[in-house]
Each structure stands twice: as structure tokens, then as C-alpha cells.
Scaffold this motif. Structure first.
Motif, PDB file in Angstrom:
ATOM      1  N   VAL A  78      47.881 -73.123  38.464  1.00  0.00           N
ATOM      2  CA  VAL A  78      49.060 -72.574  37.770  1.00  0.00           C
ATOM      3  C   VAL A  78      50.256 -73.499  37.961  1.00  0.00           C
ATOM      4  CG1 VAL A  78      50.731 -70.672  37.787  1.00  0.00           C
ATOM      5  CG2 VAL A  78      48.291 -70.174  37.836  1.00  0.00           C
ATOM      6  N   LEU A  79      50.460 -73.955  39.189  1.00  0.00           N
ATOM      7  CA  LEU A  79      51.578 -74.866  39.460  1.00  0.00           C
ATOM      8  C   LEU A  79      51.422 -76.192  38.726  1.00  0.00           C
ATOM      9  CD1 LEU A  79      52.240 -74.312  43.269  1.00  0.00           C
ATOM     10  CD2 LEU A  79      53.765 -73.746  41.371  1.00  0.00           C
ATOM     11  N   ALA A  80      50.205 -76.714  38.671  1.00  0.00           N
ATOM     12  CA  ALA A  80      49.964 -77.980  37.978  1.00  0.00           C
ATOM     13  C   ALA A  80      50.227 -77.837  36.477  1.00  0.00           C
ATOM     14  CB  ALA A  80      48.533 -78.449  38.224  1.00  0.00           C
ATOM     15  N   ASP A  81      49.810 -76.710  35.889  1.00  0.00           N
ATOM     16  CA  ASP A  81      50.060 -76.473  34.460  1.00  0.00           C
ATOM     17  C   ASP A  81      51.558 -76.377  34.180  1.00  0.00           C
ATOM     18  OD1 ASP A  81      47.375 -76.489  33.958  1.00  0.00           O
ATOM     19  OD2 ASP A  81      47.179 -74.308  33.741  1.00  0.00           O
ATOM     20  N   LEU A  82      52.247 -75.631  35.013  1.00  0.00           N
ATOM     21  CA  LEU A  82      53.689 -75.483  34.842  1.00  0.00           C
ATOM     22  C   LEU A  82      54.397 -76.827  35.009  1.00  0.00           C
ATOM     23  CD1 LEU A  82      55.947 -73.433  34.330  1.00  0.00           C
ATOM     24  CD2 LEU A  82      56.044 -73.054  36.802  1.00  0.00           C
ATOM     25  N   SER A  83      53.973 -77.593  35.994  1.00  0.00           N
ATOM     26  CA  SER A  83      54.551 -78.911  36.223  1.00  0.00           C
ATOM     27  C   SER A  83      54.297 -79.839  35.025  1.00  0.00           C
ATOM     28  CB  SER A  83      53.962 -79.519  37.496  1.00  0.00           C
ATOM     29  OG  SER A  83      54.535 -80.765  37.758  1.00  0.00           O
ATOM     30  N   ALA A  84      53.120 -79.757  34.444  1.00  0.00           N
ATOM     31  CA  ALA A  84      52.797 -80.579  33.268  1.00  0.00           C
ATOM     32  C   ALA A  84      53.686 -80.206  32.081  1.00  0.00           C
ATOM     33  CB  ALA A  84      51.326 -80.416  32.895  1.00  0.00           C
ATOM     34  N   GLN A  85      53.952 -78.907  31.905  1.00  0.00           N
ATOM     35  CA  GLN A  85      54.852 -78.470  30.835  1.00  0.00           C
ATOM     36  C   GLN A  85      56.251 -79.046  31.046  1.00  0.00           C
ATOM     37  OE1 GLN A  85      54.961 -74.207  30.568  1.00  0.00           O
ATOM     38  NE2 GLN A  85      52.742 -74.035  30.384  1.00  0.00           N
ATOM     39  N   PHE A  86      56.717 -78.959  32.269  1.00  0.00           N
ATOM     40  CA  PHE A  86      58.048 -79.486  32.573  1.00  0.00           C
ATOM     41  C   PHE A  86      58.105 -80.996  32.396  1.00  0.00           C
ATOM     42  CE2 PHE A  86      58.785 -75.633  35.460  1.00  0.00           C
ATOM     43  CZ  PHE A  86      59.494 -74.970  34.479  1.00  0.00           C
ATOM     44  N   HIS A  87      57.036 -81.673  32.790  1.00  0.00           N
ATOM     45  CA  HIS A  87      56.998 -83.132  32.654  1.00  0.00           C
ATOM     46  C   HIS A  87      57.041 -83.535  31.183  1.00  0.00           C
ATOM     47  CE1 HIS A  87      56.263 -87.252  33.782  1.00  0.00           C
ATOM     48  NE2 HIS A  87      55.293 -87.311  32.877  1.00  0.00           N
ATOM     49  N   LYS A  88      56.347 -82.788  30.353  1.00  0.00           N
ATOM     50  CA  LYS A  88      56.340 -83.065  28.908  1.00  0.00           C
ATOM     51  C   LYS A  88      57.755 -82.902  28.335  1.00  0.00           C
ATOM     52  CE  LYS A  88      53.821 -81.679  24.750  1.00  0.00           C
ATOM     53  NZ  LYS A  88      52.813 -80.750  24.207  1.00  0.00           N
ATOM     54  N   PRO A 143      39.983 -68.996  48.050  1.00  0.00           N
ATOM     55  CA  PRO A 143      39.769 -69.355  46.648  1.00  0.00           C
ATOM     56  C   PRO A 143      41.028 -69.165  45.796  1.00  0.00           C
ATOM     57  CG  PRO A 143      38.610 -67.320  47.200  1.00  0.00           C
ATOM     58  CD  PRO A 143      39.178 -67.851  48.469  1.00  0.00           C
ATOM     59  N   GLU A 144      41.916 -68.265  46.209  1.00  0.00           N
ATOM     60  CA  GLU A 144      43.151 -68.033  45.468  1.00  0.00           C
ATOM     61  C   GLU A 144      44.067 -69.256  45.492  1.00  0.00           C
ATOM     62  OE1 GLU A 144      41.984 -66.192  47.997  1.00  0.00           O
ATOM     63  OE2 GLU A 144      42.446 -64.071  47.709  1.00  0.00           O
ATOM     64  N   LYS A 145      43.912 -70.088  46.518  1.00  0.00           N
ATOM     65  CA  LYS A 145      44.731 -71.299  46.641  1.00  0.00           C
ATOM     66  C   LYS A 145      44.501 -72.225  45.449  1.00  0.00           C
ATOM     67  CE  LYS A 145      44.612 -75.652  48.853  1.00  0.00           C
ATOM     68  NZ  LYS A 145      43.483 -76.478  48.547  1.00  0.00           N
ATOM     69  N   ASP A 146      43.241 -72.378  45.040  1.00  0.00           N
ATOM     70  CA  ASP A 146      42.925 -73.258  43.917  1.00  0.00           C
ATOM     71  C   ASP A 146      43.541 -72.767  42.614  1.00  0.00           C
ATOM     72  OD1 ASP A 146      41.494 -74.951  45.579  1.00  0.00           O
ATOM     73  OD2 ASP A 146      39.574 -73.953  45.179  1.00  0.00           O
ATOM     74  N   SER A 147      43.471 -71.459  42.379  1.00  0.00           N
ATOM     75  CA  SER A 147      44.068 -70.931  41.139  1.00  0.00           C
ATOM     76  C   SER A 147      45.589 -71.045  41.182  1.00  0.00           C
ATOM     77  CB  SER A 147      43.631 -69.492  40.879  1.00  0.00           C
ATOM     78  OG  SER A 147      44.084 -68.636  41.905  1.00  0.00           O
ATOM     79  N   ALA A 148      46.193 -70.866  42.349  1.00  0.00           N
ATOM     80  CA  ALA A 148      47.646 -71.018  42.486  1.00  0.00           C
ATOM     81  C   ALA A 148      48.053 -72.464  42.212  1.00  0.00           C
ATOM     82  CB  ALA A 148      48.103 -70.590  43.877  1.00  0.00           C
ATOM     83  N   LEU A 153      53.436 -67.524  44.411  1.00  0.00           N
ATOM     84  CA  LEU A 153      51.978 -67.613  44.395  1.00  0.00           C
ATOM     85  C   LEU A 153      51.382 -67.622  45.810  1.00  0.00           C
ATOM     86  CD1 LEU A 153      51.556 -70.242  41.538  1.00  0.00           C
ATOM     87  CD2 LEU A 153      50.913 -67.826  41.437  1.00  0.00           C
ATOM     88  N   GLN A 154      52.082 -68.232  46.755  1.00  0.00           N
ATOM     89  CA  GLN A 154      51.571 -68.336  48.121  1.00  0.00           C
ATOM     90  C   GLN A 154      51.775 -67.055  48.932  1.00  0.00           C
ATOM     91  OE1 GLN A 154      53.558 -71.769  49.776  1.00  0.00           O
ATOM     92  NE2 GLN A 154      51.900 -73.130  49.174  1.00  0.00           N
ATOM     93  N   THR A 155      52.826 -66.308  48.631  1.00  0.00           N
ATOM     94  CA  THR A 155      53.170 -65.142  49.443  1.00  0.00           C
ATOM     95  C   THR A 155      52.025 -64.136  49.571  1.00  0.00           C
ATOM     96  OG1 THR A 155      55.524 -65.429  49.019  1.00  0.00           O
ATOM     97  CG2 THR A 155      54.804 -63.239  49.687  1.00  0.00           C
ATOM     98  N   PRO A 156      51.377 -63.714  48.480  1.00  0.00           N
ATOM     99  CA  PRO A 156      50.286 -62.741  48.666  1.00  0.00           C
ATOM    100  C   PRO A 156      49.096 -63.309  49.439  1.00  0.00           C
ATOM    101  CG  PRO A 156      50.561 -63.307  46.329  1.00  0.00           C
ATOM    102  CD  PRO A 156      51.639 -63.984  47.077  1.00  0.00           C
ATOM    103  N   ILE A 157      48.828 -64.586  49.271  1.00  0.00           N
ATOM    104  CA  ILE A 157      47.714 -65.214  49.993  1.00  0.00           C
ATOM    105  C   ILE A 157      48.021 -65.225  51.492  1.00  0.00           C
ATOM    106  CG2 ILE A 157      46.327 -67.311  50.279  1.00  0.00           C
ATOM    107  CD1 ILE A 157      47.111 -68.011  47.339  1.00  0.00           C
ATOM    108  N   LEU A 158      49.232 -65.663  51.828  1.00  0.00           N
ATOM    109  CA  LEU A 158      49.625 -65.717  53.239  1.00  0.00           C
ATOM    110  C   LEU A 158      49.721 -64.320  53.846  1.00  0.00           C
ATOM    111  CD1 LEU A 158      52.254 -68.602  53.094  1.00  0.00           C
ATOM    112  CD2 LEU A 158      49.953 -68.680  54.070  1.00  0.00           C
ATOM    113  N   ALA A 159      50.153 -63.347  53.062  1.00  0.00           N
ATOM    114  CA  ALA A 159      50.230 -61.963  53.564  1.00  0.00           C
ATOM    115  C   ALA A 159      48.830 -61.464  53.924  1.00  0.00           C
ATOM    116  CB  ALA A 159      50.880 -61.057  52.531  1.00  0.00           C
TER     117      ALA A 159
END
Length: 170
Positions: free
Chosen positions: A45-55, A37-42, A117-123
């Protein structure tokens, strides 16, 4: 002759026993990761950050377009001094360089954020794999999502389901 055969048998017997003692299994880490489930929240977060950068990138592009349109107007006007035209060309080149630097910085930041964001999930996944491997006494566990095996027999042991259960995933 019989003596030589006995010596060879005694010499190779430990090798046969050692080969049988090795327990090998496979696991699909990406399948487990995608079930977390942490994958979806990660990803959110990435999609929101990407949208900010795109703007911000869109604003930079619009600004660049305005400067370029103004330059085009001045370039076609014979009454504008060459010094002004050169200055406007430098402004456009500087603006273009700023956009390139921004894109480069954004790519780097998004990549770093993704890893963070992926490191703790993969750990967590790797700890579960280790726990399952130790509980069942496996010597080697291969990740088939990263390194496909050249051959995997029908009787190969896949621990993906056990690791998902260990993590409480479906």
C-alpha cells in the motif's frame, strides 16, 4: 556481634527473595513484525501511494522545467519588457514553492499512512507479548530491537519464538 549479624540477615533476606522473584525476558519485536503477513500488504500500500506521489512530482517538475526554459528564452531577449520578465520570475518562484509544499505534504501523508498501517500490526504483537508474559509469569520483557541491552548473558530468556508461535508465525 552475633545479634547484629542476625538482624542484618533478617533485614536483607526479603530483598534477596524479591530479587529472585523477578522474571525478566527479552523479545525482538522487529523480527516478529517482519514475519507478519500484514507487513507485506502494508508495504505494498505504501509503495503504491509513493508511486502515485512520485508520478505527480514528476509532472510538477516537468511543468517547472518548461516554465524555466521559457523564462531563460525571455531573459536573453532584449526586446522583452522588464515587467514581463519580473512576472515570469514570480511565476517560477511560485511554482517552486508549490513543489516544496507538495513534497512536504507528501512526506507528512506517507508518514501518517505508515503509522496507520503499522499500528494494528504492532498492537497485535504487543497483545501477544503481554499474553506470553502473563502466562509465563514474567515481570519485565524488554524489546531488544528498539533498545539494545548493554549486556545480555547466554542464559537470557528470549521470548521471540514463543510470541511468534502465539501469533501463528514461522
Amino acid at each position: 556481634m552475633m545479634k547484629h549479624l542476625m538482624i542484618l540477615l533478617v533485614a536483607f533476606l526479603p530483598l534477596c527473595t524479591w530479587a529472585q522473584a523477578q522474571k525478566i525476558a527479552v523479545v525482538d519485536v522487529m523480527s516478529i513484525y517482519n514475519a507478519c503477513p500484514e507487513k507485506d500488504s502494508a508495504e505494498h500500500v505504501l509503495a503504491d501511494l509513493s508511486a502515485q506521489f512520485h508520478k505527480e512530482y514528476k509532472l510538477m517538475q516537468d511543468d517547472f522545467g518548461k516554465k524555466y526554459a521559457e523564462f531563460q528564452r525571455l531573459a536573453n531577449d532584449p526586446s522583452v519588457a522588464p515587467t514581463i520578465k519580473e512576472r515570469r520570475i514570480r511565476e517560477i518562484q511560485d511554482e517552486d514553492e508549490k513543489v516544496k509544499q507538495f513534497v512536504k505534504a507528501v512526506d507528512k501523508e506517507l508518514s501518517q499512512k505508515k503509522v496507520a498501517l503499522q499500528t494494528p500490526i504492532l498492537a497485535k504483537i504487543h497483545q501477544a507479548i503481554k499474553a506470553v508474559g502473563e502466562e509465563a509469569g514474567y515481570t519485565y520483557i524488554f524489546d531488544i530491537s528498539q533498545t539494545p541491552l548493554l549486556y545480555q548473558g547466554a542464559d537470557a530468556i528470549d521470548l521471540t519464538k514463543l510470541v511468534k508461535e502465539k501469533l501463528g508465525l514461522k
